[in-house]
Design a protein around this motif. Structure first.
Motif: not given
Length: 668
Positions: A158-160, A179-183, A194-198
């Motif tokens: 859930d993005g925490m 909304l959805l987890p990314g790498p 560093i991440t990539v969001s939905s």
């Protein structure tokens, strides 16, 4: 030989029907040998953790028994494995294993064995963290610039972001608008995640901003951050890429101090990217330098030093094909020696030829005897299921309802060739099937001895088991002290959990199986579940499970189809699986080998999602009932304290209806 094919240096296939993903592969000196040689660490969604140390005798060899240093079943699915300085007080490397609801850190060590297997490896749990939210992935590094240790950051579904400072939990932060987890990746140079969001954009968050932001545990019910409990979480920078990312890796180049690569990337100068066309592309900066073909589709790519060979490319597919390969061709280092011309002595050649032929003949004779004794099993395990149910059921404490729960007897026979010690027999069946006894121990078995043990199996719960297959596993020690394991599988009868029932013409859920052979009478496939009629071609049959649910099986008279239907979607599987198994056995007895089953309809995802939603609703209701019970328990204890005070008072005082309130709270 093609230059554009990856050269197989060492390869193996992991397990049977196991699944893997990009976080399931790691290369590191996990046992802290200090010689710079990496070990291959692989975890699967089935919960198996394996550590390999490949050292093939020649290029292209498969895995040998001694290549597998450790294999252990951790029961929970393994989402990701990483190696770092995760234990306080030491800079030794430890293994972090991420499960869906748990993070475990292990130490891997080897001890010199006393048998021919050599060094024996084992893992020891250093600590674990139980997660309150379902995990997706993790990253690690020296967050905040700490020295001599690594911290772990876990991203939940859930993005925490949950940060752990080794043995202790530091804080948790929710990413805004997640909304959805990314790498997820950590850049040590900028001290940021560093991440990539939905939204399909790359986002960077400073660690210091995360540390001073609002605590995720203090959020309101609306999932919004409180403004008064800390600073608001603000993104450092974003970049819209317009695509869903697979992976992120931080790599360094000569042109810039630090770069971010989105997709599967490895290395410090060159970048390796695998695709779904079985290709591995080698990029330098953004220029394609080389393309090589792999025998499988890689989901994880790593580069390491194995067996004094630097730059070995290790790839892992989603079905467990693990390969260590290299690029290019094998260099030819052989130089033919100069041949001295001399006269041939044919008499000496004949004598030498006879000696060599005698040696070959002796070797062939010895190979006909010695390997057979090596391959002969020290212990043979066989299981036999009684064809009839027990006349007196052995079921106890069943929760099935009004039906009489039957039981069936299974006998397991052990036949040993040599003297064995510490024999332990363990029997496993799928719940809610239970055994009257599942553990048997024998201290010593003399040579050529036979032992038979018996037990009964019955259904204890009101739901259905996923399969009717059981497994008998025997662990023992040879006279030399070498541990061995043998196993055998057995199938339980369908009538153990099912009774003949009345067929139903209508049902909410239906499933059609197509075959390539003419339909078979259901009476011959399921004897005992239908009465013998004048028409031997019985094309409809009803089943009633002990839990109460009903399933109807229909065989088409004109086409090569079978239909399974029921009021509950989850009841279709067991009869469908049993039908396919019995059809395969039937045609094998007829000598037909090209029998095949297929399903041409659409995937029943809607029913599957409805079951998931129903399960989630039950979980939510269960949590609400637990909260209500906790509130009532607090109220009940408060009333008890008030009553106890009144009863201890020397001066009698009216109860003021406290007893009525206590009784009402108890009933609630």
């Amino acid at each position: 030989m093609s230059l554009f094919k990856a050269r197989d240096w060492w390869s193996t296939v992991l397990g049977e029907k196991e699944e893997f993903d990009q976080g399931c592969l790691c290369l590191a000196d996990v046992d802290n040998t200090g010689n710079g040689q990496d070990k291959v660490i692989v975890g699967s969604f089935m919960g198996y953790l394996r550590i390999f140390n490949p050292h093939p005798v020649k290029t292209g060899d498969g895995a040998q028994a001694e290549d597998l240093l450790l294999e252990v079943h951790l029961r929970d699915p393994i989402l990701q494995v990483e190696v770092g300085k995760f234990v306080s007080g030491t800079e030794m490397l430890h293994l972090a294993v991420l499960h869906s609801r748990k993070l475990c850190v292990y130490s891997v060590s080897g001890s010199l064995g006393n048998v021919e297997h050599g060094t024996q490896y084992q893992i020891k749990l250093m600590y674990e963290h139980n997660l309150q939210r379902t995990a997706c992935n993790m990253t690690y590094g020296s967050f905040g610039g700490v020295k001599g240790r690594d911290l772990i950051c876990i991203q939940s579904m859930d993005g925490m972001l949950m940060v752990f400072e080794q043995e202790s939990y530091a804080f948790g932060r929710f990413l805004p608008g997640s909304l959805l987890p990314g790498p997820l990746a950590y850049s040590s140079r900028t001290d940021s995640f560093i991440t990539v969001s939905s939204c399909r954009q790359v986002e960077s968050y400073k660690y210091q901003v995360l540390a001073f932001a609002t605590d995720a545990d203090k959020r309101q019910e609306t999932e919004q951050q409180k403004l008064g409990s800390g600073k608001r979480l603000v993104v450092d920078w974003t970049l819209n890429i317009g695509e869903q990312a697979l992976d992120i890796c931080i790599v360094s180049f000569n042109q810039s101090a630090s770069s971010v690569f989105v997709l599967v990337s490895e290395g410090t100068i060159n970048t390796l990217i695998g695709n779904h066309n079985n290709m591995l592309h080698v990029y330098q900066d953004v220029t394609l330098k080389w393309a090589t073909q792999l025998p499988h589709i890689p989901v994880a790519v790593r580069v390491g030093c194995l067996h004094d060979l630097k730059g070995v490319i290790v790839t892992l597919s989603d079905d467990g094909h693990l390969q260590c390969s290299y690029l290019g061709t094998d260099p030819s280092l052989f130089q033919a020696p100069k041949v001295e011309s001399r006269e041939l002595n044919y008499d000496e050649l004949d004598i030498e030829l006879k000696e060599l032929q005698k040696i070959i003949k002796d070797v062939n004779k010895s190979q006909g005897v010695w390997p057979m004794t090596e391959r002969e099993d020290d212990l043979k395990v066989s299981a036999m299921v009684s064809p009839n149910l027990d006349s007196v059921s052995q079921s106890t404490d069943v929760e099935v309802g009004a039906d009489l729960v039957p039981s069936v007897t299974v006998k397991v026979t052990l036949q040993n060739r040599v003297a064995l010690q510490k024999i332990r027999l363990s029997v496993y069946v799928q719940p809610p099937l239970v055994l009257t006894c599942d553990q048997f121990t024998f201290e010593l078995m003399a040579p050529e001895m036979t032992r038979t043990v018996g037990f009964s199996v019955y259904l204890k719960g009101s739901y259905l088991p996923p399969e009717l297959e059981g497994n008998a596993v025997v662990s023992y020690s040879r006279p030399t002290g070498i541990p061995r394991v043998s196993q055998c599988k057995f199938r339980l009868p369908l009538k153990l959990i099912c009774l003949p029932g009345q067929p139903s013409k209508t049902a909410s859920h239906k499933l059609t199986i197509d075959t390539n052979k003419s339909p078979v009478s259901l009476l011959s496939l399921f004897p005992g579940f239908a009465n013998q009629s004048e028409d031997d071609q019985v094309n409809v049959m009803g089943f009633r499970f002990l839990g109460g649910s009903r399933v109807t099986l229909l065989a088409s008279k004109t086409s090569q189809r079978y239909r399974i239907q029921s009021e509950q979607f989850e009841d279709l599987w067991l009869i469908t699986n049993e039908l396919i198994i019995r059809l395969q056995e039937y045609f094998e007895k007829q000598g037909i080998k090209d029998f095949a089953c297929s399903f041409s309809g659409s995937m029943p995802l809607q029913e599957y999602f409805e079951l998931i939603d129903h399960h989630f609703e039950l979980r939510i209701n269960g949590e609400k009932l637990e909260e209500l019970l906790s509130e009532r328990a607090v109220q009940f204890r408060a009333i008890q304290r008030r009553l106890l005070t009144r009863f201890k008072d020397k001066t009698p005082a009216p109860l003021q209806h406290l007893d009525t309130l206590l009784d009402g709270t108890y009933k609630q």
